[in-house]
Design a protein around this motif. Sequence first.
Motif, PDB file in Angstrom:
ATOM      1  N   ASP A   1       0.870  -1.227   0.069  1.00 12.74           N
ATOM      2  CA  ASP A   1      -0.068   0.063   0.086  1.00 12.74           C
ATOM      3  C   ASP A   1       0.989   1.340  -0.084  1.00 12.74           C
ATOM      4  O   ASP A   1       0.529   2.121  -0.638  1.00 12.74           O
ATOM      5  N   LEU A   2       1.795   1.304   0.772  1.00 10.19           N
ATOM      6  CA  LEU A   2       2.714   2.301   0.859  1.00 10.19           C
ATOM      7  C   LEU A   2       3.421   2.637  -0.309  1.00 10.19           C
ATOM      8  O   LEU A   2       3.556   3.828  -0.703  1.00 10.19           O
ATOM      9  N   TYR A   3       3.938   1.261  -0.949  1.00 13.68           N
ATOM     10  CA  TYR A   3       4.892   1.322  -1.880  1.00 13.68           C
ATOM     11  C   TYR A   3       4.184   1.997  -3.142  1.00 13.68           C
ATOM     12  O   TYR A   3       4.616   3.183  -3.954  1.00 13.68           O
ATOM     13  N   LEU A   4       3.038   1.639  -3.384  1.00 13.78           N
ATOM     14  CA  LEU A   4       2.061   2.096  -4.475  1.00 13.78           C
ATOM     15  C   LEU A   4       1.741   3.219  -4.427  1.00 13.78           C
ATOM     16  O   LEU A   4       1.401   3.971  -5.350  1.00 13.78           O
ATOM     17  N   GLY A   5       1.456   3.917  -2.912  1.00  9.21           N
ATOM     18  CA  GLY A   5       0.947   5.225  -2.967  1.00  9.21           C
ATOM     19  C   GLY A   5       1.809   6.179  -3.146  1.00  9.21           C
ATOM     20  O   GLY A   5       1.823   7.296  -3.519  1.00  9.21           O
ATOM     21  N   LEU A   6       3.196   5.760  -2.996  1.00  9.70           N
ATOM     22  CA  LEU A   6       4.545   6.601  -3.421  1.00  9.70           C
ATOM     23  C   LEU A   6       4.710   6.794  -5.002  1.00  9.70           C
ATOM     24  O   LEU A   6       5.502   7.585  -5.450  1.00  9.70           O
ATOM     25  N   THR A   7       4.611   5.330  -5.593  1.00  6.51           N
ATOM     26  CA  THR A   7       5.124   5.306  -6.839  1.00  6.51           C
ATOM     27  C   THR A   7       3.833   5.072  -7.990  1.00  6.51           C
ATOM     28  O   THR A   7       4.063   5.021  -9.188  1.00  6.51           O
ATOM     29  N   GLY A   8       2.681   4.620  -7.630  1.00  3.14           N
ATOM     30  CA  GLY A   8       1.682   4.051  -8.490  1.00  3.14           C
ATOM     31  C   GLY A   8       1.206   5.194  -9.534  1.00  3.14           C
ATOM     32  O   GLY A   8       0.729   4.846 -10.366  1.00  3.14           O
ATOM     33  N   TYR A   9       1.266   6.379  -9.018  1.00 10.78           N
ATOM     34  CA  TYR A   9       0.822   7.674 -10.002  1.00 10.78           C
ATOM     35  C   TYR A   9       1.868   7.598 -11.244  1.00 10.78           C
ATOM     36  O   TYR A   9       1.512   7.713 -12.504  1.00 10.78           O
ATOM     37  N   LYS A  10       3.148   7.939 -11.033  1.00  9.69           N
ATOM     38  CA  LYS A  10       4.099   8.161 -11.875  1.00  9.69           C
ATOM     39  C   LYS A  10       4.073   6.675 -12.567  1.00  9.69           C
ATOM     40  O   LYS A  10       4.442   7.053 -13.770  1.00  9.69           O
ATOM     41  N   SER A  11       4.260   5.658 -12.320  1.00 12.59           N
ATOM     42  CA  SER A  11       4.418   4.377 -12.793  1.00 12.59           C
ATOM     43  C   SER A  11       3.251   4.156 -13.723  1.00 12.59           C
ATOM     44  O   SER A  11       3.536   3.230 -14.969  1.00 12.59           O
TER      45      SER A  11
END
Length: 334
Positions: A254-264
Amino acid sequence: MTSAKKRVVVVTGASAGLGRSIAQAFACEGASIGLFARNSERLEAARDEVERLGGKGLVLVGDVADPQRVEEAAAEVEREFGPIDVWVNNAMTSVFSPFNQMTPEEFRRVTEVTYLGAVHGTMAALKRMLPRDRGMVIQVGSALSDRSIPLQSAYCGAKHGMRGFTDSIRCELIHQKSRVHITMVQLPAMNTPQFDWVESRLPNRPQPVPPIYQPEVAADTIVWASHHRRREIYVGLPTLKAMWGNKVARGLLDLYLGLTGYKSQQTDEPERPDRPANLWQTVPGPYTAHGRFDARSKGFSAQVWLSEHKWALGALVAGGLAAGVAFSRARRRG
């Protein structure tokens, strides 16, 4: 089941993207294929491809969100080709958008196509397969059926729903001692045209979350699945990592995708103001199986190969171990 050369297959979402690639892969076996989608022009092109590859094609124009049309299409296929052996629920749509910017109508539409479309297809297929006590339903799933990502809440919810109802049906088939089989093929990011036509509110052009695979990797796995009675099949190491990682570290993901999921999920290119969207109606254009990410896409998955050959590899390893033990004992005796 009839021989591979004479099998009757239905593929939803067959006019472009993965569905088009699935139809091509079945055509290489000589299958007769019902090609279901909304765009008649691309379906005609898909039929021509199928017949050049050695199969037979039947164009079925319709929307999987309409259960009556799905039922009619199933009847058309059986009138033309005979009993349906394999039904592939592949049709989908999505919206790239933060949840708080979506409308209820958009969320409902994604659900009706991606989730209820699979429900309608499964109903039409089982209506025919259960009395004959044979046949296979293949649900085209996703790593997102277990591990959700931001900006695709409706699609993730629909794929979760597909997995849930598929598991329920599987239990019922077991209870009924039915020989009809249902399986789900879980996919990674695919190089398909959907990233050029799904509804989007992103500032930049959408992209699959890398690494990206060519649609043929998934299509060939789906055809392989149609010959084997696996409960579920993962395509690509990223899918395996996402599914198993979510079992042991949901909070961290959850934390990882919250930080990276928009850009990726976006390229560096600004979105075009005239971007087409296929949420409510089909988009014109000569779209085929591939999207615009050929240069970045993988055409092979070692993980898939290992999964498909795991029993043979296991037997080989076991045989090697047994031979090693026998040799060691023989040496000790000598």
